[in-house]
Design a protein around this motif. Sequence first.
Motif, PDB file in Angstrom:
ATOM      1  N   PRO A 270      -2.608  10.591  -0.450  1.00  0.00           N
ATOM      2  CA  PRO A 270      -2.004   9.625  -0.075  1.00  0.00           C
ATOM      3  C   PRO A 270      -1.185   8.871  -1.233  1.00  0.00           C
ATOM      4  O   PRO A 270      -1.744   8.769  -2.440  1.00  0.00           O
ATOM      5  N   GLY A 271       0.122   8.686  -1.132  1.00  0.00           N
ATOM      6  CA  GLY A 271       1.063   8.041  -1.986  1.00  0.00           C
ATOM      7  C   GLY A 271       1.297   9.081  -3.060  1.00  0.00           C
ATOM      8  O   GLY A 271       2.165   8.603  -4.090  1.00  0.00           O
TER       9      GLY A 271
ATOM     10  N   ALA B  33      10.847   2.036   4.714  1.00  0.00           N
ATOM     11  CA  ALA B  33       9.534   1.678   3.782  1.00  0.00           C
ATOM     12  C   ALA B  33       8.912   3.135   3.490  1.00  0.00           C
ATOM     13  O   ALA B  33       8.322   3.280   2.473  1.00  0.00           O
ATOM     14  N   LEU B  34       8.796   3.899   4.251  1.00  0.00           N
ATOM     15  CA  LEU B  34       8.320   5.406   4.341  1.00  0.00           C
ATOM     16  C   LEU B  34       8.982   6.341   3.435  1.00  0.00           C
ATOM     17  O   LEU B  34       8.242   7.173   2.595  1.00  0.00           O
ATOM     18  N   TYR B  35      10.255   6.066   3.248  1.00  0.00           N
ATOM     19  CA  TYR B  35      11.023   6.950   2.273  1.00  0.00           C
ATOM     20  C   TYR B  35      11.537   6.551   1.031  1.00  0.00           C
ATOM     21  O   TYR B  35      11.784   7.020   0.077  1.00  0.00           O
ATOM     22  N   SER B  36      11.307   4.852   0.770  1.00  0.00           N
ATOM     23  CA  SER B  36      12.032   4.141  -0.156  1.00  0.00           C
ATOM     24  C   SER B  36      11.601   4.707  -1.610  1.00  0.00           C
ATOM     25  O   SER B  36      12.420   4.648  -2.603  1.00  0.00           O
ATOM     26  N   LYS B  37      10.364   4.880  -1.568  1.00  0.00           N
ATOM     27  CA  LYS B  37       9.914   5.240  -3.311  1.00  0.00           C
ATOM     28  C   LYS B  37       9.747   6.553  -3.389  1.00  0.00           C
ATOM     29  O   LYS B  37       9.075   7.297  -4.362  1.00  0.00           O
ATOM     30  N   ARG B  38      10.012   7.633  -2.343  1.00  0.00           N
ATOM     31  CA  ARG B  38       9.638   9.034  -2.265  1.00  0.00           C
ATOM     32  C   ARG B  38      10.886   9.915  -2.219  1.00  0.00           C
ATOM     33  O   ARG B  38      10.829  11.219  -2.277  1.00  0.00           O
ATOM     34  N   ALA B  39      12.192   9.497  -1.920  1.00  0.00           N
ATOM     35  CA  ALA B  39      13.106  10.229  -1.577  1.00  0.00           C
ATOM     36  C   ALA B  39      14.330   9.758  -2.745  1.00  0.00           C
ATOM     37  O   ALA B  39      14.471   8.455  -2.989  1.00  0.00           O
ATOM     38  N   VAL B  40      15.281  10.709  -3.009  1.00  0.00           N
ATOM     39  CA  VAL B  40      16.435  10.333  -3.643  1.00  0.00           C
ATOM     40  C   VAL B  40      17.708  11.339  -3.261  1.00  0.00           C
ATOM     41  O   VAL B  40      17.477  12.211  -2.925  1.00  0.00           O
TER      42      VAL B  40
ATOM     43  N   MET C 126       0.880  -1.145  -0.027  1.00  0.00           N
ATOM     44  CA  MET C 126       0.148  -0.025  -0.038  1.00  0.00           C
ATOM     45  C   MET C 126       0.767   1.072  -0.199  1.00  0.00           C
ATOM     46  O   MET C 126       1.849   1.381   0.574  1.00  0.00           O
ATOM     47  N   PRO C 127       0.574   2.224  -0.731  1.00  0.00           N
ATOM     48  CA  PRO C 127       1.115   3.653  -0.716  1.00  0.00           C
ATOM     49  C   PRO C 127       1.196   4.200   0.802  1.00  0.00           C
ATOM     50  O   PRO C 127       0.193   3.955   1.659  1.00  0.00           O
ATOM     51  N   THR C 128       2.364   4.962   1.003  1.00  0.00           N
ATOM     52  CA  THR C 128       2.478   5.496   2.279  1.00  0.00           C
ATOM     53  C   THR C 128       1.969   6.918   2.329  1.00  0.00           C
ATOM     54  O   THR C 128       1.608   7.424   1.124  1.00  0.00           O
ATOM     55  N   THR C 129       1.615   7.509   3.353  1.00  0.00           N
ATOM     56  CA  THR C 129       1.457   9.053   3.492  1.00  0.00           C
ATOM     57  C   THR C 129       2.268   9.749   4.097  1.00  0.00           C
ATOM     58  O   THR C 129       2.564   9.322   5.391  1.00  0.00           O
ATOM     59  N   LEU C 130       2.697  10.801   3.599  1.00  0.00           N
ATOM     60  CA  LEU C 130       3.558  11.624   4.309  1.00  0.00           C
ATOM     61  C   LEU C 130       3.494  13.189   4.083  1.00  0.00           C
ATOM     62  O   LEU C 130       3.706  13.629   3.052  1.00  0.00           O
ATOM     63  N   SER C 131       3.064  14.065   5.148  1.00  0.00           N
ATOM     64  CA  SER C 131       2.525  15.469   4.870  1.00  0.00           C
ATOM     65  C   SER C 131       3.865  16.000   5.011  1.00  0.00           C
ATOM     66  O   SER C 131       4.209  17.279   4.424  1.00  0.00           O
TER      67      SER C 131
END
Length: 298
Positions: free
Chosen positions: A52-53, A93-100, A1-6
């Motif tokens: 979300p996501g 897991a919270l950052y793996s697909k949204r951080a570079v 499932m996609p994570t949510t991070l504001s």
Amino acid sequence: MPTTLSQSNLPGLELIHRGKVRDVYSLPGKRLLIVATDRLSAFDVVLPDPIPGKGEMLTQISNFWFGKTAHIVPNHLLHTPLEEVLPKGTDLALYSKRAVVTKHLKPVPVEAIARGYLIGSGWKDYQATGSLCGIKLPVGLRQAEQLPEPIFTPSTKAAVGDHDENVSFDAVVSAVGKDLAEQVRDATLAIYKWAAEYAAKRGIIIADTKFEFGTDEDGKLYVMDEMLTPDSSRFWPADQYQVGISPPSYDKQFVRDYLEKLGWNKQPPAPKVPADVIAGTAAKYAEALQRLADIKLD
């Protein structure tokens, strides 16, 4: 499932910028950690409700395009594993697909916009003046009509809460010099033309898009930040495209249309966004990701 991070929180790392969507941290070795949150901005105002996501989708589609267009213009990605730079105890897991991890570049202070179709602020400018960013356009063009050739229509880079303004190419030359201005213009149009042709084969029209560029210590130009995402582009389904109307979109135009109906003055604070609009926006981002990059959400 996609994570949510504001909003990201990475103790021990130096936060150097919190933008409309991205949080940027400094790393040793002239590097940055860029985190795409689920914040959504519309009309240059950050909305109170996250999608979300969204940050995961933006990052994945940017990385896809960065890889596809590296032969045209180099980009800022370094491909450093996140576990090497995230503070101990961070939920990977919270950052793996949204951080570079990226090069730390000097930003070129201009929004580099390519337009292939007449829509949005470009349509409004054309109606008022017959021109766009100092470029005289043919008489009688209609809303959403394809332009004879894609054009470079730069704008100023607005701070959070301010609005970008379309400017002429001469204004870019005055700001950054003729050589760099020409490099940015040529790179913008080259990437757009290649990507538009690629997307067309997948049934998507890229009406317009904006890029961010930066230079390294040697003055070499790189494309950075994000690339050809639903936040920075207008994606239209080709099978629903019609001249004379604003076509449906795979982007945040879905939210913009909702906000326009409210009569909001486009100044902070932004109004709340209903759950069905949030869900609809997330679905449009996900469909764009799948159709363009063949990436399905888990």
